[in-house]
Design an enzyme around this catalytic site. Structure first.
Site, short mmCIF file in Angstrom:
data_model
loop_
_atom_site.label_atom_id
_atom_site.label_comp_id
_atom_site.label_asym_id
_atom_site.label_seq_id
_atom_site.Cartn_x
_atom_site.Cartn_y
_atom_site.Cartn_z
N ALA A 12 0.83 -1.22 0.00
CA ALA A 12 0.00 0.00 0.00
C ALA A 12 0.85 1.25 0.00
CB ALA A 12 -0.91 -0.02 1.23
N ARG A 18 -2.29 9.10 -10.08
CA ARG A 18 -3.41 9.29 -11.01
C ARG A 18 -4.73 9.59 -10.31
NH1 ARG A 18 -2.78 4.17 -14.44
NH2 ARG A 18 -4.90 4.70 -15.10
N GLY A 144 -0.33 -6.22 -16.33
CA GLY A 144 0.69 -7.19 -16.73
C GLY A 144 0.02 -8.38 -17.40
N LYS A 337 -29.44 12.66 15.88
CA LYS A 337 -28.00 12.44 16.06
C LYS A 337 -27.71 12.16 17.53
CE LYS A 337 -25.11 15.08 17.56
NZ LYS A 337 -24.23 16.14 18.04
N TYR A 352 -35.34 18.37 14.93
CA TYR A 352 -33.95 17.99 15.18
C TYR A 352 -33.84 17.44 16.59
CZ TYR A 352 -28.98 18.10 16.06
OH TYR A 352 -27.71 17.74 16.40
N ASN A 372 -29.00 22.03 21.04
CA ASN A 372 -27.98 21.30 21.80
C ASN A 372 -26.64 22.02 21.85
OD1 ASN A 372 -27.65 20.92 19.02
ND2 ASN A 372 -26.56 19.00 19.31
N TYR A 373 -26.51 23.13 21.14
CA TYR A 373 -25.18 23.73 20.95
C TYR A 373 -25.22 25.19 21.33
CZ TYR A 373 -20.79 24.72 18.45
OH TYR A 373 -19.51 25.08 18.12
N SER A 409 -47.34 24.32 22.53
CA SER A 409 -46.77 24.61 21.21
C SER A 409 -46.06 25.95 21.20
CB SER A 409 -47.88 24.65 20.17
OG SER A 409 -48.49 23.40 20.10
C1 UD1 Z 1 0.38 -3.97 -10.89
C2 UD1 Z 1 1.13 -5.16 -11.48
C3 UD1 Z 1 0.46 -5.56 -12.80
C4 UD1 Z 1 -1.00 -5.91 -12.54
C5 UD1 Z 1 -1.72 -4.78 -11.80
C6 UD1 Z 1 -3.06 -5.26 -11.30
C7 UD1 Z 1 3.52 -5.03 -10.87
C8 UD1 Z 1 4.88 -4.62 -11.30
N1 UD1 Z 1 2.53 -4.79 -11.72
O1 UD1 Z 1 0.47 -2.87 -11.78
O2 UD1 Z 1 1.12 -6.69 -13.36
O3 UD1 Z 1 -1.63 -6.23 -13.75
O4 UD1 Z 1 -0.98 -4.36 -10.64
O5 UD1 Z 1 -3.80 -4.22 -10.71
O6 UD1 Z 1 3.37 -5.58 -9.79
N2 UD1 Z 1 3.23 -0.37 -4.51
C9 UD1 Z 1 4.09 -0.19 -3.45
N3 UD1 Z 1 5.36 0.25 -3.70
C10 UD1 Z 1 5.83 0.51 -4.94
C11 UD1 Z 1 4.94 0.34 -6.03
C12 UD1 Z 1 3.66 -0.10 -5.79
O7 UD1 Z 1 3.71 -0.44 -2.31
O8 UD1 Z 1 7.01 0.90 -5.06
C13 UD1 Z 1 1.87 -0.85 -4.25
C14 UD1 Z 1 0.79 0.17 -4.61
O9 UD1 Z 1 0.39 0.91 -3.45
C15 UD1 Z 1 -0.36 -0.70 -5.09
C16 UD1 Z 1 0.31 -1.97 -5.59
O10 UD1 Z 1 1.62 -1.97 -5.05
O11 UD1 Z 1 -1.22 -1.08 -4.02
C17 UD1 Z 1 0.37 -2.00 -7.11
O12 UD1 Z 1 1.08 -0.89 -7.59
P1 UD1 Z 1 0.60 -0.07 -8.86
O13 UD1 Z 1 1.57 1.01 -9.09
O14 UD1 Z 1 -0.83 0.27 -8.74
O15 UD1 Z 1 0.81 -1.20 -9.99
P2 UD1 Z 1 0.07 -1.36 -11.38
O16 UD1 Z 1 0.72 -0.47 -12.37
O17 UD1 Z 1 -1.39 -1.22 -11.18
#
Ligand code: UD1
Ligand code: CA
Length: 452
Positions: A12, A18, A144, A337, A352, A372-373, A409
């Site tokens: 993560a 993007r 990939g 709430k 409310y 309430n506030y 009322s």
């Molecule tokens: C990746 C796969 C691709 C696959 C696709 C599916 C690789 C090289 N490519 O591409 O084959 O089809 O997911 O969704 O694995 N992340 C890190 N550190 C890094 C880079 C990435 O933790 O240095 C994590 C990102 O937070 C993400 C995951 O790895 O959760 C995938 O990275 P992302 O850059 O989204 O890879 P894709 O280009 O989607």
């Protein structure tokens, strides 16, 4: 190996550029839950012994989310984003502890099911050192490609590195992978960065394993389950796919959704039996609706509990901490709430109810406001069982209206009202006979003079 233990690692650390967001990608939400929490929930529900999450260097908020949703997970930081294999190796100390399988998930792939995780790890054994989850997306651009030769998976080629023929392959890498625990580190450490992005690709684990005489296998999943989120369009697609799944599950569990496509659910929305949800209702996280309750059209419900046979809406808003007892009625344009509304109580119109309690069978008249506030702090309002609050009253908290009391009322109630008393807090009505007639006569004389 007598035991069968699996370590799950969620990657993560990516920047998610993007998304064009100041929030890390994995903290964006679908169905009221972060992408990361979805991945961790799948791990939690599968039979997995331990988990770890790789986060980015500027990701304090991601670490907080891991602690909140998966307190047992270890957190590792990838200081430089050098690719998915590099990210995975940040967890080397955990991988080195020895596992039967190491399962890799992406934090940006939220719809994966626990059963699929189980399927992937069971594919690992003496025959297969690496198992990869594949899928056939409608549009394979960016994914990939799985290179299969003589029935076995020999490599994964990233989109950017693929030849035109390889780009025509429709079987793509979903990003989930299982590695046999005893060879995982040896494979990962051999991965280089000789590619278009100069990154250490986890996908190269397949070719490296092959070079070491180790076999890989590919499994398949449906696109809806493994689609990754890289931009806002894909985030919206993931939301749509998850909503469809949640609606179907609700229908299967015996909930009546009059117009399923118009109801938005959260991943944790819980329903009892014979609940009815009318069109255009939105559920935020943390909602429980008990047996027989009806949520009428255009209501928004979040962090709330709705008791048996209660009725909510149309056009009601239940905010966090709203707890409605059995047969409570909350009508149109009523907001609740952080309040307990006890069995049989009613607030049917334009009110409310915030920070307080409405006792059993009390009646809250149209236009009642719990004030309430005070601009600094929130205070509580208590309305006793069987009390009757006349329409258009303001209850200025902190204040208590006793059991069975009446409030006239239009009152502004600033002091406690004893049980069974009547409180009226408004100007007394004055009647002047003939006054309007005299006024009209005077004004019409004035007008004639001015005109003539
Ligand atoms: C990746 C796969 C691709 C696959 C696709 C599916 C690789 C090289 N490519 O591409 O084959 O089809 O997911 O969704 O694995 N992340 C890190 N550190 C890094 C880079 C990435 O933790 O240095 C994590 C990102 O937070 C993400 C995951 O790895 O959760 C995938 O990275 P992302 O850059 O989204 O890879 P894709 O280009 O989607
Ligand atoms: Ca991705």
């Amino acid at each position: 190996m007598s035991s069968n233990k699996c370590l799950a690692i969620v990657l993560a650390a990516g920047e998610g550029t993007r998304m064009r967001s100041s929030t890390p990608k994995v903290l964006h939400r679908v169905a009221g839950r972060t992408l990361l929490a979805h991945a961790l929930a799948a791990v939690e529900q599968a039979d997995i012994a331990a988990s770890a999450v790789i986060i980015g260097p500027d990701h304090a908020a991601v670490a907080d989310e891991v602690r909140r949703v998966a307190p047992g997970a270890e957190v590792f930081v990838q200081s430089e984003r050098l690719g998915t294999a590099h990210a995975l190796l940040r967890a080397e100390p955990a991988i080195a502890r020895g596992w039967d399988q190491v399962l890799v998930l992406f934090g940006d792939t939220p719809l994966v099911r626990p059963a699929t995780l189980e399927r992937l790890r069971s594919a690992i054994g003496p025959e297969a050192a690496v198992a990869v989850l594949g899928f056939r997306p409608a549009d394979p651009t960016g994914y990939g490609r799985l290179i299969i030769r003589d029935g076995s998976l020999v490599a994964i080629r990233e989109d950017k590195d693929a030849s035109p023929e390889e780009r025509r392959i429709d079987l793509c890498n979903a990003g989930l992978m299982a590695l046999r625990g005893d060879v995982a580190l040896a494979v990962l450490q051999q991965i280089g960065n000789d590619n278009a992005k100069r990154e250490f690709y986890l996908t190269d684990a397949v070719a490296v394993a092959a070079a070491q005489g180790l076999k890989s296998v590919a499994l398949e999943a449906e696109e809806k389950e493994v689609a990754g989120v890289n931009d806002r369009g894909q985030l919206a697609q993931a939301e749509a796919a998850l909503q469809q799944r949640l609606r179907r599950e609700a229908l299967e569990a015996g909930v009546t959704l009059v117009a399923p496509d118009t109801v938005f659910l959260a991943a944790d929305t819980r329903f009892g039996r014979d609940v009815t949800v009318e069109p255009y209702v939105v559920f935020g996280p943390g909602v429980t609706i008990e047996d027989g309750a009806v949520i009428h059209a255009f209501s928004h419900v979040e962090g709330a509990r709705v008791g048996k046979n209660a009725s909510v809406g149309p056009f009601a808003r239940l905010r966090p901490g709203a707890r409605l007892g059995e047969k409570v009625r909350i009508g149109n344009f009523v907001e609740v709430k952080e309040a307990d509304v006890e069995a049989g109580a009613k607030a049917n119109h334009l009110s409310y109810i915030g920070d307080g309690r409405v006792g059993a069978n009390a009646n809250i008249g149209a236009g009642t406001i719990f004030c309430n506030y005070d601009g600094f702090n929130k205070h509580r309002t208590e309305v006793g069982a069987g009390a009757f609050i006349g329409s258009n009253s303001a209850l200025v908290s902190p204040v208590k209206v006793g059991d069975g009391a009446y409030v006239g009322s239009g009152s502004v109630i600033t002091a406690d009202v004893p049980a069974d008393a009547l409180a009226v807090g408004r100007g007394r009505q004055v009647v002047k006979e003939g006054w309007a007639q005299k006024l009209r006569a005077r004004l019409s004389r004035g007008k004639k003079t001015a005109a003539g």
